[in-house]
Each structure stands twice: as structure tokens, then as C-alpha cells.
Design an enzyme around this catalytic site. Structure first.
Site, PDB file in Angstrom:
ATOM      1  N   ASP A 140       0.868  -1.168   0.000  1.00  0.00           N
ATOM      2  CA  ASP A 140       0.000   0.000   0.000  1.00  0.00           C
ATOM      3  C   ASP A 140       0.914   1.230   0.000  1.00  0.00           C
ATOM      4  OD1 ASP A 140      -2.409   1.570   0.437  1.00  0.00           O
ATOM      5  OD2 ASP A 140      -1.749   1.755   2.511  1.00  0.00           O
ATOM      6  N   ASP A 162      -0.045   5.206   1.108  1.00  0.00           N
ATOM      7  CA  ASP A 162      -0.201   6.110   2.253  1.00  0.00           C
ATOM      8  C   ASP A 162      -0.251   5.319   3.559  1.00  0.00           C
ATOM      9  OD1 ASP A 162      -1.478   9.038   1.078  1.00  0.00           O
ATOM     10  OD2 ASP A 162      -1.544   7.290  -0.220  1.00  0.00           O
ATOM     11  N   ASP A 164      -1.556  -1.119   5.885  1.00  0.00           N
ATOM     12  CA  ASP A 164      -1.762  -0.564   7.222  1.00  0.00           C
ATOM     13  C   ASP A 164      -3.220  -0.557   7.658  1.00  0.00           C
ATOM     14  OD1 ASP A 164      -2.449   1.453   5.341  1.00  0.00           O
ATOM     15  OD2 ASP A 164      -2.180   2.998   6.860  1.00  0.00           O
TER      16      ASP A 164
END
Length: 222
Positions: free
Chosen positions: A12, A14, A171
């Protein structure tokens, strides 16, 4: 054949590869400032990140007492334009990331990105931070027309990157759910914009620093 259990590791963007909240906060504050609303602290915007720019702005407006959908639609282009022009002012890789990418790449592991951030911002951000050379595939939020947790973007990343045994690093539950739906294991980074306790997001493993990633995948026993 590498010494690692995986041919491909996807990430991922961000909150996983990059700390981007400073630039996102500036874009939100610019947009809402045009109608006289008070700016938010970065710590507050951090709690709104993870479901895309529209949701981030909607949450900020709601916290400001503004829930008019028409206002959201009017301000969103202002947020986009500001963010595009300042996409890499404060954003930076998390500690240990570059060393991990270098070691993985050196061992022959292919690397890729799958993010819900649209390509308009994703590709320039990766370029400006000198990360493009590491990734053989980059899938944005508008590449397939679907967003994580739908597995379609992750599937597209795997296919574009050449297939093989894949691990995904993220995250949030968007990442772990997409990985699970595709049948690939996932690692949660505890330092990102987690939408719950990291150990409870459904990942196969959790790391607290990128220094832990290479030893984890080299000795994978999950």
C-alpha cells in the site's frame, strides 16, 4: 529462485510506504479555508485518512458541522488541485524503507504498489520521492475502477508484476481484506493509518519498523 518465500511483495502507499499526512492535511485545510472554516491539526486529519480523499474531506466537513453533499462536491476539486501541486512537500518514506527495498530487490524479489490513491497523485508522488525505480507495477485507485478491499486492484497488481507467490504489506483492513480475498498473506505495519489495533486487522503478521520486514520474509513460517 530467491532465498525468500515470495516472488513478489506488494505495498500500500499512504501509511505504509510513505508518511503523507502533512500534505493531505494542507490540502484539506486549503479546501475548507476557502469557506472560512478553521484548519485542522495533522493529528486530527490522520484519523480521517485511509478511505480515499472524498471520505477524508467528508469527515473533516462533518467535524466542522458541515454535512451538505453539494459542499463536498464543490470543495473536492479544490482539495485535488492543491494536493496535486503540493504532493511531495512534506511526504517522505518511513524509516528503514529504502534499505528494505534495496535488499529485497537485490535478492530478486519483485516489488509493486497497490493503493486506493488515484493515479493522478500516485505516480507523481512516487516519482518525486525517487521510488519509481523499485516498482515493476503500480496500481492506483482508478486503474481498475474498483478499490480495496475489493481484491480486483490487488489481482491487477499481481498480474502486471508477473505473478508468482505474493505477499502484501499494508496498514488497514482495506489491505488485509483484499489480500485475504485473493488468497495471499499480508503484513500490517503498525506505524501507519491503522483503522483498528494492528494485531486485530486480520494480517498474517505485524511489523513495527521496516527493519523487521526482510528478516520476516526471509524466515517466513506463517
Amino acid at each position: 529462485m530467491t532465498e525468500f518465500a515470495f516472488d513478489l511483495i506488494g505495498f500500500d502507499l499512504d501509511g505504509t510506504l510513505l508518511e503523507t499526512c502533512g500534505d493531505l492535511t494542507a490540502a484539506v485545510n486549503h479546501a475548507i479555508g476557502t469557506i472560512g472554516l478553521a484548519p485542522f491539526a495533522e493529528a486530527e486529519i490522520r484519523t480521517y485518512v485511509g478511505k480515499g480523499a472524498r471520505v477524508m474531506l467528508r469527515r473533516a466537513l462533518a467535524a466542522s458541522g458541515q454535512e451538505d453533499p453539494a459542499l463536498l462536491e464543490r470543495l473536492l476539486p479544490l482539495l485535488f488541485d492543491h494536493y496535486e501541486a503540493h504532493v511531495a512537500v512534506h511526504s517522505h518514506p518511513y524509516p528503514g524503507l529504502i534499505d528494505a527495498l534495496e535488499e529485497l530487490r537485490g535478492a530478486g524479489v519483485r516489488l509493486a504498489v497497490c493503493t486506493n490513491k488515484i493515479e493522478r497523485f500516485t505516480l507523481p508522488l512516487i516519482e518525486k520521492l525517487n521510488l519509481a525505480e523499485y516498482f515493476c507495477a503500480v496500481i492506483g485507485g482508478d486503474t481498475t475502477g474498483l478499490l480495496k478491499p475489493d481484491p480486483a486492484p490487488l489481482r491487477a497488481m499481481v498480474e502486471k508484476a508477473g505473478g508468482g507467490r505474493c505477499l502484501f504489506v499494508g496498514d488497514s483492513s482495506n489491505d488485509t481484506l483484499a489480500a485475504a480475498a485473493l488468497g495471499v498473506p499480508s503484513v500490517v505495519v503498525s506505524f501507519g493509518y491503522c483503522d483498528g489495533p494492528p494485531a486485530e486487522l486480520g494480517g498474517t503478521a505485524v511489523i513495527d519498523h521496516f527493519d523487521e520486514l526482510v528478516p520476516l520474509v526471509r524466515n517466513w513460517n506463517h
